[in-house]
Design an enzyme around this catalytic site. Sequence first.
Site, short mmCIF file in Angstrom:
data_model
loop_
_atom_site.label_atom_id
_atom_site.label_comp_id
_atom_site.label_asym_id
_atom_site.label_seq_id
_atom_site.Cartn_x
_atom_site.Cartn_y
_atom_site.Cartn_z
N MET A 30 0.85 -1.20 0.00
CA MET A 30 0.00 0.00 0.00
C MET A 30 0.88 1.24 0.00
O MET A 30 0.44 2.33 0.38
CB MET A 30 -0.94 -0.03 1.21
CG MET A 30 -1.89 -1.23 1.15
SD MET A 30 -3.43 -0.99 2.04
CE MET A 30 -2.83 -0.83 3.70
N GLY A 31 2.13 1.09 -0.42
CA GLY A 31 3.03 2.24 -0.54
C GLY A 31 3.59 2.67 0.79
O GLY A 31 3.60 1.91 1.75
N ALA A 32 4.07 3.94 0.84
CA ALA A 32 4.81 4.45 2.01
C ALA A 32 5.91 3.44 2.35
O ALA A 32 6.01 2.94 3.46
CB ALA A 32 3.88 4.70 3.18
N GLY A 36 11.52 -2.73 5.04
CA GLY A 36 10.87 -4.04 5.00
C GLY A 36 10.37 -4.36 3.59
O GLY A 36 10.61 -5.46 3.07
N HIS A 37 9.69 -3.39 2.98
CA HIS A 37 9.22 -3.61 1.60
C HIS A 37 10.41 -3.83 0.67
O HIS A 37 10.36 -4.67 -0.23
CB HIS A 37 8.46 -2.38 1.08
CG HIS A 37 7.20 -2.08 1.81
ND1 HIS A 37 6.99 -0.92 2.53
CD2 HIS A 37 6.04 -2.79 1.92
CE1 HIS A 37 5.78 -0.92 3.03
NE2 HIS A 37 5.18 -2.03 2.70
N GLN A 61 -10.27 -2.61 2.80
CA GLN A 61 -9.72 -3.32 3.95
C GLN A 61 -9.60 -2.42 5.19
O GLN A 61 -9.11 -2.85 6.23
CB GLN A 61 -8.38 -3.96 3.61
CG GLN A 61 -7.22 -3.02 3.42
CD GLN A 61 -5.98 -3.74 2.90
OE1 GLN A 61 -5.90 -4.11 1.75
NE2 GLN A 61 -5.02 -3.98 3.78
N LYS A 151 5.26 -9.60 9.39
CA LYS A 151 4.69 -8.69 10.40
C LYS A 151 3.17 -8.85 10.40
O LYS A 151 2.54 -8.87 11.44
CB LYS A 151 5.06 -7.23 10.13
CG LYS A 151 4.59 -6.34 11.28
CD LYS A 151 4.81 -4.90 11.04
CE LYS A 151 3.85 -4.31 10.06
NZ LYS A 151 2.53 -3.96 10.58
N ASP A 152 2.61 -9.00 9.21
CA ASP A 152 1.17 -9.28 9.10
C ASP A 152 1.01 -10.79 8.95
O ASP A 152 0.61 -11.30 7.89
CB ASP A 152 0.60 -8.55 7.88
CG ASP A 152 0.74 -7.04 8.03
OD1 ASP A 152 0.16 -6.48 8.96
OD2 ASP A 152 1.49 -6.44 7.23
O1 PAF Z 1 -0.03 -5.69 3.55
C1 PAF Z 1 -0.47 -4.80 2.78
O2 PAF Z 1 0.20 -3.83 2.50
C2 PAF Z 1 -1.88 -4.95 2.21
O3 PAF Z 1 -2.72 -5.56 3.12
C3 PAF Z 1 -1.90 -5.66 0.86
C4 PAF Z 1 -1.44 -7.11 0.97
C5 PAF Z 1 -1.05 -4.94 -0.14
C6 PAF Z 1 -3.34 -5.68 0.32
O4 PAF Z 1 -3.83 -4.39 0.15
#
Ligand code: PAF
Length: 281
Positions: A30-32, A36-37, A61, A151-152
């Site tokens: 979701m950017g930002a 980690g990304h 969501q 983390k999620d």
């Molecule tokens: O973890 C996230 O950033 C979001 O939940 C995802 C998997 C991109 C879905 O919008």
Amino acid sequence: MLIFNNKAGLTKVLSDYRNVKTTIGFVPTMGALHAGHLSLLERSVRENGVTVISIFVNPTQFNNPEDLEKYPRTLEADVEKIKTVSDDIIVFAPTVNEMYDGNTISAHFSFDGLENQMEGAFRPGHFDGVGTIVKKLFEIVQPANAYFGEKDFQQLQIVKKLVEKEKLPVHVVGCPITREENGLAMSSRNQRLSTGEKDAAAFIYQTLKEARQRFENESPAEVTAYVYDAFAARPEFTMDYFEIAAEDDLKPATVKENRKYRAFVAVFLSNVRLIDNISLN
Ligand code: PAF
């Protein structure tokens, strides 16, 4: 660097890659973006012929409108960060209309009960929104491998379940949590914390590590009571939950069996909601 905000452009380029049998890796975000990304991107670049990242703040969501409104949107800075990993990464940054065709609602999913635990209980509809957007993105990108951070952890298990139930030909890869120097799990929401709050937030991981230590000799209930007391002594935090759960079904642990367990926590620090987890055995 290729940046698309519509499905047609992206799918055309990806079909060219597919025609020459290039493996597609995918990092949905979701950017930002934070380190980690970037570690997910690095892994995807290493393991695939081409990597796609999606940047899309998915409205369905968010159960809290203020959280959706305040979610950081930093596309230009994100693109600069992606370039530090590779110029060849393809960016997909669609509009809400492009993804939802004027009908911004979730499909309803059963994830065999995974969706009723923890985040699912505290954020009604959240995992229907995640399932809806991840399914749409998988159908557009059709990756061989898709990378998600631990983390999620509940989201990771739910995406694996989605792939299994919907028979999607995607290999879902879970990647370790990236932490700040003080142990705070990296999250786009951390941008909303002041420096002082970031320092205070180190307490979350310290408490998880203490929980892991205690889990060696104490019951799940004893460890849970310890954690609630520890946070109660820190008035800057408001707890949503602390839970010790089995990794496979995410059901709360009452006794210790021969299974893999994790401790999960969700707290508010000022008005920012932070989640974290740790493997216990
Ligand atoms: O973890 C996230 O950033 C979001 O939940 C995802 C998997 C991109 C879905 O919008």
